[in-house]
Design a protein around this motif. Structure first.
Motif, PDB file in Angstrom:
ATOM      1  N   ILE A   1       0.731  -1.165  -0.045  1.00 17.30           N
ATOM      2  CA  ILE A   1       0.087   0.090  -0.020  1.00 17.30           C
ATOM      3  C   ILE A   1       0.858   1.140   0.073  1.00 17.30           C
ATOM      4  CG2 ILE A   1      -1.619   1.109   1.439  1.00 17.30           C
ATOM      5  CD1 ILE A   1      -2.883  -1.267   2.373  1.00 17.30           C
TER       6      ILE A   1
ATOM      7  N   SER B   1       2.551   1.395  -3.542  1.00 14.44           N
ATOM      8  CA  SER B   1       1.861   2.091  -4.479  1.00 14.44           C
ATOM      9  C   SER B   1       0.774   3.405  -4.267  1.00 14.44           C
ATOM     10  CB  SER B   1       0.509   1.047  -4.544  1.00 14.44           C
ATOM     11  OG  SER B   1      -0.148   1.025  -3.356  1.00 14.44           O
ATOM     12  N   MET B   2       0.932   3.803  -3.064  1.00 10.28           N
ATOM     13  CA  MET B   2       0.443   5.150  -2.979  1.00 10.28           C
ATOM     14  C   MET B   2       1.464   6.455  -3.126  1.00 10.28           C
ATOM     15  SD  MET B   2      -2.705   4.799  -0.012  1.00 10.28           S
ATOM     16  CE  MET B   2      -3.166   6.693  -0.192  1.00 10.28           C
TER      17      MET B   2
ATOM     18  N   HIS C   1      -3.448   3.236   4.542  1.00 10.68           N
ATOM     19  CA  HIS C   1      -3.875   3.949   3.583  1.00 10.68           C
ATOM     20  C   HIS C   1      -4.209   5.344   4.375  1.00 10.68           C
ATOM     21  CE1 HIS C   1      -7.250   5.661   1.237  1.00 10.68           C
ATOM     22  NE2 HIS C   1      -6.480   5.129   0.344  1.00 10.68           N
TER      23      HIS C   1
ATOM     24  N   CYS D   1      -0.830   7.088   4.773  1.00 10.34           N
ATOM     25  CA  CYS D   1      -0.139   7.255   3.416  1.00 10.34           C
ATOM     26  C   CYS D   1      -1.118   8.789   2.776  1.00 10.34           C
ATOM     27  CB  CYS D   1      -0.422   6.356   2.359  1.00 10.34           C
ATOM     28  SG  CYS D   1       0.723   4.877   2.827  1.00 10.34           S
TER      29      CYS D   1
ATOM     30  N   ASP E   1      -4.413   6.432  -6.397  1.00 12.16           N
ATOM     31  CA  ASP E   1      -5.507   5.282  -6.015  1.00 12.16           C
ATOM     32  C   ASP E   1      -5.805   4.052  -7.292  1.00 12.16           C
ATOM     33  OD1 ASP E   1      -6.184   6.504  -3.918  1.00 12.16           O
ATOM     34  OD2 ASP E   1      -8.140   7.362  -4.204  1.00 12.16           O
TER      35      ASP E   1
ATOM     36  N   THR F   1      -3.166   1.817  -6.341  1.00 10.06           N
ATOM     37  CA  THR F   1      -3.128   1.062  -5.045  1.00 10.06           C
ATOM     38  C   THR F   1      -4.310   0.114  -5.292  1.00 10.06           C
ATOM     39  OG1 THR F   1      -3.009   3.107  -3.994  1.00 10.06           O
ATOM     40  CG2 THR F   1      -3.980   1.566  -2.695  1.00 10.06           C
TER      41      THR F   1
ATOM     42  N   THR G   1      -2.722  -2.865  -7.221  1.00 11.57           N
ATOM     43  CA  THR G   1      -1.917  -3.795  -6.662  1.00 11.57           C
ATOM     44  C   THR G   1      -2.656  -4.546  -5.578  1.00 11.57           C
ATOM     45  OG1 THR G   1      -0.276  -1.528  -6.656  1.00 11.57           O
ATOM     46  CG2 THR G   1       0.399  -3.513  -5.116  1.00 11.57           C
TER      47      THR G   1
ATOM     48  N   THR H   1      -9.417   1.033   1.645  1.00 13.64           N
ATOM     49  CA  THR H   1      -9.227   2.432   0.932  1.00 13.64           C
ATOM     50  C   THR H   1     -10.606   3.200   1.340  1.00 13.64           C
ATOM     51  OG1 THR H   1     -10.569   1.658  -0.813  1.00 13.64           O
ATOM     52  CG2 THR H   1      -8.030   1.773  -0.986  1.00 13.64           C
TER      53      THR H   1
END
Lengths: 191, 125
Positions: free
Chosen positions: A32, A35-36, A76, A79, A133, A136, A139, A155
């Motif tokens: 997470i 990816s974010m 989440h 991040c 997003d 995220t 992924t 999320t």
């Protein structure tokens, strides 16, 4: 060991339980974060911050949610806070505002057909250029193999939005790949 | 007939394969251990500070009870006497208190933290 037992042992200060908890969820947390926020110098600090928050909040954890999705949602949130604080153009705000993402998705990605391993790099580069997003959810869906509802819990998006983001993200990637590698579909049918 | 579209399954497999092969998706070596150490240290410290606070409260309550007993036995003049005594001797009293505080912190927190962390002790979160 089920989640409830694990949590109780962690609250009791059992070191092996702490290790198990971190080991069990480290990949989800890392994926997470990466990816974010993209791979950067702050990722390790964010990773530590997530587990500190998890340990702080364990006593408040309600067993009606899965531990992994709860940890995912903490990640989440952290991040999102980080991106807000950094105010860098990570496309997060653009995405929230539903702007057309990744206009220049094709720029600086190249495909050398002679190198098969290059395909992964092309796909990764294309994923990296997706809005945060989209990245995220893609992924979480494709790498962590989470369900739509789990991704929605992590999320905080509605299920429909998750489905839509995955679909839009995949379409963007599909277009990118077809543009870069016109005969990709043919290549795939050869396998 | 040539195929121009990639199916969702094929695309999914490509994405999965690419992400699995991505070294950035792997947690850096040593990071997990560092996090665990940090959490254990934090837990130990929190436990020790909590314990010290309880002891401190116990001492303060005991002093309050003792003062109450003294007031009950000797009357409220004792408070004025203690106040005057403190005002006249504040420097040695403050020095002793600071020294005691430092010794207690080293003994109850510093040394115990060090020894508990070395042993990897079981302590509450």
């Amino acid at each position: 060991m089920d989640d409830r037992t694990l949590i109780q042992k962690v609250i009791d200060g059992d070191r092996p339980a702490i290790e198990l908890l971190v080991e069990k969820h480290k990949n989800l947390v890392w994926h997470i974060i990466i990816s974010m926020t993209g791979h950067n110098i702050d990722c390790e600090d964010l990773f530590q911050e997530v587990f500190l928050q998890v340990f702080k909040g364990l006593r408040r954890f309600r067993a009606d949610a899965r531990l992994s999705t709860w940890i995912g949602s903490i990640t989440h949130h952290i991040c999102v806070d980080y991106l807000r604080k950094r105010k860098k153009e990570m496309d997060y705000q653009n995405l929230v505002a539903n702007q057309k993402p990744a206009a220049g998705i094709l720029t600086d990605i190249s495909w050398k057909q002679s190198e098969n391993e290059d395909l992964n790099q092309v796909i990764l580069a294309a994923i990296a250029r997706l809005p945060a997003d989209y990245r995220t959810v893609i992924t979480l869906y494709h790498l962590d193999e989470r369900s739509y509802s789990e991704i929605a819990e992590i999320t905080g998006m509605p299920d429909g939005t998750v489905k839509s983001y995955i679909s839009r993200g995949r379409n963007l990637l599909r277009k990118t790949l077809i543009t870069l590698i016109p005969d990709l579909a043919e290549m795939l049918s050869d396998f | 007939m040539t195929r121009e579209q990639i199916t969702n399954n094929e695309l999914g497999a490509l994405i999965h394969h690419a992400l699995v092969s991505d070294s950035e998706q792997v947690v850096p070596p040593g990071l997990t251990e560092r996090v665990i150490q940090k959490l254990v240290r934090r837990n130990i410290l929190r436990e020790l500070i909590f314990e010290l606070l309880l002891k401190g409260i116990l001492v303060l309550v005991s002093l309050a009870v003792l003062t109450g007993v003294l007031v009950w036995i000797k009357g409220s003049n004792i408070l004025a006497f203690l106040y005057t005594y403190f005002i006249n001797n504040w420097q040695p009293i403050i020095s002793i208190l600071i020294l005691a505080l430092i010794t207690i912190l080293i003994d109850q927190i510093g040394l115990r933290f060090y020894s508990a962390f070395k042993k990897g002790a079981r302590l509450k979160v």
